[in-house]
Write a protein that holds these residues in place. Structure first.
Motif, PDB file in Angstrom:
ATOM      1  N   LEU A  79       6.927   3.468  -1.716  1.00 39.10           N
ATOM      2  CA  LEU A  79       6.314   4.197  -0.610  1.00 39.10           C
ATOM      3  C   LEU A  79       4.810   3.949  -0.568  1.00 39.10           C
ATOM      4  O   LEU A  79       4.218   3.809   0.508  1.00 39.10           O
ATOM      5  CB  LEU A  79       6.604   5.695  -0.740  1.00 39.10           C
ATOM      6  CG  LEU A  79       8.078   6.101  -0.821  1.00 39.10           C
ATOM      7  CD1 LEU A  79       8.208   7.610  -0.803  1.00 39.10           C
ATOM      8  CD2 LEU A  79       8.873   5.486   0.325  1.00 39.10           C
ATOM      9  N   TYR A  94       4.147   0.494   0.797  1.00 36.69           N
ATOM     10  CA  TYR A  94       4.355   0.495   2.250  1.00 36.69           C
ATOM     11  C   TYR A  94       3.170   1.141   2.956  1.00 36.69           C
ATOM     12  O   TYR A  94       2.656   0.612   3.949  1.00 36.69           O
ATOM     13  CB  TYR A  94       5.642   1.243   2.593  1.00 36.69           C
ATOM     14  CG  TYR A  94       5.876   1.408   4.078  1.00 36.69           C
ATOM     15  CD1 TYR A  94       6.439   0.385   4.834  1.00 36.69           C
ATOM     16  CD2 TYR A  94       5.533   2.607   4.725  1.00 36.69           C
ATOM     17  CE1 TYR A  94       6.646   0.536   6.198  1.00 36.69           C
ATOM     18  CE2 TYR A  94       5.742   2.764   6.089  1.00 36.69           C
ATOM     19  CZ  TYR A  94       6.298   1.725   6.823  1.00 36.69           C
ATOM     20  OH  TYR A  94       6.498   1.879   8.163  1.00 36.69           O
ATOM     21  N   ARG A  95       2.730   2.277   2.444  1.00 35.65           N
ATOM     22  CA  ARG A  95       1.616   3.008   3.061  1.00 35.65           C
ATOM     23  C   ARG A  95       0.348   2.162   3.073  1.00 35.65           C
ATOM     24  O   ARG A  95      -0.407   2.173   4.042  1.00 35.65           O
ATOM     25  CB  ARG A  95       1.389   4.308   2.301  1.00 35.65           C
ATOM     26  CG  ARG A  95       0.390   5.251   2.931  1.00 35.65           C
ATOM     27  CD  ARG A  95       0.420   6.609   2.262  1.00 35.65           C
ATOM     28  NE  ARG A  95       0.244   6.521   0.819  1.00 35.65           N
ATOM     29  CZ  ARG A  95       1.169   6.857  -0.076  1.00 35.65           C
ATOM     30  NH1 ARG A  95       2.346   7.277   0.335  1.00 35.65           N
ATOM     31  NH2 ARG A  95       0.938   6.752  -1.364  1.00 35.65           N
ATOM     32  N   LYS A 130       0.327  -1.092   2.924  1.00 36.89           N
ATOM     33  CA  LYS A 130       0.664  -2.428   3.432  1.00 36.89           C
ATOM     34  C   LYS A 130       0.173  -3.504   2.451  1.00 36.89           C
ATOM     35  O   LYS A 130      -0.601  -4.403   2.790  1.00 36.89           O
ATOM     36  CB  LYS A 130       0.056  -2.636   4.822  1.00 36.89           C
ATOM     37  CG  LYS A 130       0.731  -1.817   5.902  1.00 36.89           C
ATOM     38  CD  LYS A 130       2.199  -2.208   6.060  1.00 36.89           C
ATOM     39  CE  LYS A 130       2.906  -1.428   7.173  1.00 36.89           C
ATOM     40  NZ  LYS A 130       3.216  -0.046   6.837  1.00 36.89           N
ATOM     41  N   SER A 162      14.410   8.737  -0.791  1.00 33.99           N
ATOM     42  CA  SER A 162      13.895   8.862   0.577  1.00 33.99           C
ATOM     43  C   SER A 162      14.944   9.394   1.551  1.00 33.99           C
ATOM     44  O   SER A 162      14.616  10.169   2.454  1.00 33.99           O
ATOM     45  CB  SER A 162      13.391   7.503   1.079  1.00 33.99           C
ATOM     46  OG  SER A 162      12.307   7.052   0.306  1.00 33.99           O
ATOM     47  N   GLU A 208      12.867   3.049   6.354  1.00 32.51           N
ATOM     48  CA  GLU A 208      11.981   1.964   6.769  1.00 32.51           C
ATOM     49  C   GLU A 208      11.095   1.475   5.635  1.00 32.51           C
ATOM     50  O   GLU A 208      10.904   0.266   5.439  1.00 32.51           O
ATOM     51  CB  GLU A 208      11.107   2.443   7.927  1.00 32.51           C
ATOM     52  CG  GLU A 208      10.087   1.421   8.407  1.00 32.51           C
ATOM     53  CD  GLU A 208       9.184   1.972   9.495  1.00 32.51           C
ATOM     54  OE1 GLU A 208       8.185   1.313   9.831  1.00 32.51           O
ATOM     55  OE2 GLU A 208       9.477   3.078  10.004  1.00 32.51           O
ATOM     56  N   GLU A 209      10.553   2.416   4.844  1.00 28.83           N
ATOM     57  CA  GLU A 209       9.595   2.054   3.800  1.00 28.83           C
ATOM     58  C   GLU A 209      10.230   1.184   2.713  1.00 28.83           C
ATOM     59  O   GLU A 209       9.664   0.165   2.311  1.00 28.83           O
ATOM     60  CB  GLU A 209       9.004   3.322   3.156  1.00 28.83           C
ATOM     61  CG  GLU A 209       8.299   4.246   4.107  1.00 28.83           C
ATOM     62  CD  GLU A 209       9.202   5.312   4.706  1.00 28.83           C
ATOM     63  OE1 GLU A 209       8.681   6.331   5.196  1.00 28.83           O
ATOM     64  OE2 GLU A 209      10.434   5.118   4.681  1.00 28.83           O
ATOM     65  N   TRP A 264      11.203  -2.312   3.935  1.00 33.34           N
ATOM     66  CA  TRP A 264      10.010  -3.169   3.955  1.00 33.34           C
ATOM     67  C   TRP A 264       9.672  -3.664   2.556  1.00 33.34           C
ATOM     68  O   TRP A 264       9.393  -4.851   2.349  1.00 33.34           O
ATOM     69  CB  TRP A 264       8.831  -2.383   4.527  1.00 33.34           C
ATOM     70  CG  TRP A 264       7.527  -3.126   4.541  1.00 33.34           C
ATOM     71  CD1 TRP A 264       7.062  -3.962   5.515  1.00 33.34           C
ATOM     72  CD2 TRP A 264       6.522  -3.109   3.513  1.00 33.34           C
ATOM     73  NE1 TRP A 264       5.822  -4.461   5.167  1.00 33.34           N
ATOM     74  CE2 TRP A 264       5.474  -3.954   3.940  1.00 33.34           C
ATOM     75  CE3 TRP A 264       6.399  -2.462   2.293  1.00 33.34           C
ATOM     76  CZ2 TRP A 264       4.320  -4.166   3.179  1.00 33.34           C
ATOM     77  CZ3 TRP A 264       5.255  -2.668   1.534  1.00 33.34           C
ATOM     78  CH2 TRP A 264       4.235  -3.514   1.983  1.00 33.34           C
ATOM     79  N   PHE A 265       9.721  -2.771   1.570  1.00 33.07           N
ATOM     80  CA  PHE A 265       9.416  -3.122   0.188  1.00 33.07           C
ATOM     81  C   PHE A 265      10.377  -4.191  -0.318  1.00 33.07           C
ATOM     82  O   PHE A 265       9.962  -5.188  -0.924  1.00 33.07           O
ATOM     83  CB  PHE A 265       9.497  -1.872  -0.687  1.00 33.07           C
ATOM     84  CG  PHE A 265       9.146  -2.080  -2.135  1.00 33.07           C
ATOM     85  CD1 PHE A 265       7.828  -2.126  -2.538  1.00 33.07           C
ATOM     86  CD2 PHE A 265      10.139  -2.201  -3.101  1.00 33.07           C
ATOM     87  CE1 PHE A 265       7.488  -2.309  -3.876  1.00 33.07           C
ATOM     88  CE2 PHE A 265       9.813  -2.377  -4.441  1.00 33.07           C
ATOM     89  CZ  PHE A 265       8.487  -2.428  -4.818  1.00 33.07           C
TER      90      PHE A 265
END
Length: 326
Positions: free
Chosen positions: A190, A193-194, A196, A225, A243-244, A247-248
């Motif tokens: 997380l 992701y936050r 980026k 999550s 989503e997070e 992405w990771f």
């Protein structure tokens, strides 16, 4: 038969895992009887066998956790988990309620996620880490500025109570180390992701932890999550997405494929010790320092191929050595 039930204390754990696996309802009489039995002399390995069945062989392991709670097992033998029942969370991000309710949702989610992992040891690590990921929250909970509970640093705070729980059921060092790592770092996906995070950050984390642990980490983070409810500003309760963590996962895959991964699950080094020995360097502390320097440059992205690596070694180390000799 309640008369024979008391003859084997392990039946308390067995009743819980049966409840989880087969949806059995334990009778009030059996629950009352089980709550009076002494489980303190049971061997660790026998207890863990039952926990394994509860966590790994059920599509809804939360039923087994509830059964252990009903039979007073958590309060008497696992206070680290029992404390989750009285630990509240922020009502928007965790609309489901206290940490115990959250953990039950997480292990149920994890029981589905582990289907993507063929290795039984990986499944085991994910399930125990999902069970214990928020075990540090009771130790750090306080009321924040907005008037709701906050738990800063609960990941690090959870390492020791997680270790304590595991020590009661197993002596398996590898399992314990993997689970403690996941407990301590379960919010990393997380955070990445936050922020980026870029390629450099991902090269470094792959080198530090390896692909296996990062894939396990993503699994636990996904369960965490999605194993909750979220309250929107208008009061609507929704199930959050993933989503997070998606992405990771994608970023780990991209970076590992771009730079290559060794058998150890880490980024392949541009320059190896054998490469340096081939240049006439001698084994020793300095060789290790040079390799560490190159690794750092590779992670940062300033060295991207083997040729650049050799050029850097010649210019930074070999040429300087020649100048010193002259």
């Amino acid at each position: 038969d309640n008369k024979t039930f008391v003859e084997d204390a392990l039946r308390v754990y067995r009743a819980a895992q049966f409840a989880a696996r087969f949806g059995f309802t334990i009778s009030p009489e059996t629950i009352k009887l089980a709550s009076t039995m002494d489980l303190s002399q049971l061997p660790k390995d026998r207890i863990k066998e039952e926990f394994d069945k509860l966590l790994l062989k059920s599509s809804k392991p939360s039923l087994g956790l509830d059964a252990l709670d009903d039979m007073d097992v958590l309060r008497k033998y696992y206070p680290e988990i029992y404390a989750l029942k009285v630990t509240e969370q922020r009502p928007d991000y965790h609309a489901e309620g206290n940490v115990f309710l959250h953990v039950k949702m997480v292990i149920d989610k994890a029981s589905d996620i582990i289907k993507n992992f063929p290795d039984i040891k990986d499944k085991e690590v994910i399930m125990y880490a999902s069970l214990l990921h928020d075990i540090g929250k009771p130790l750090v909970t306080k009321i924040g500025d907005k008037g709701y509970p906050v738990q800063p640093g609960h990941e690090e705070a959870g390492v020791e109570p997680a270790r304590k729980f595991l020590s009661k059921i197993t002596n398996e060092t590898d399992l314990t180390n993997d689970v403690l790592f996941l407990v301590e770092h379960h919010l990393t996906p997380l955070a990445y992701y936050r922020d980026k995070a870029g390629d450099s950050a991902f090269r470094k984390i792959i080198n530090n932890y390896g692909m296996r642990r990062l894939n396990l980490l993503a699994a636990v983070s996904e369960a965490d999550s999605t194993g909750r409810l979220h309250k929107k500003e208008d009061g609507t309760i929704i199930k959050p997405g993933n989503e997070e963590v998606t992405w990771f996962r994608n970023r780990i895959k991209e970076v590992s494929e771009q730079f290559g991964v060794s058998e150890s699950g880490k980024i392949k080094p541009l320059i190896t010790g054998n490469d340096l020995l081939g240049l006439g360097m001698k084994t020793g502390k300095e060789l290790g320092q040079i390799l560490s320097d190159i690794k750092g440059k590779q992670e940062a992205g300033t060295l991207t191929n083997k040729e650049d690596g050799f050029d850097y070694v010649h210019e930074t180390y070999l040429q300087k050595a020649i100048e010193i000799e002259e």
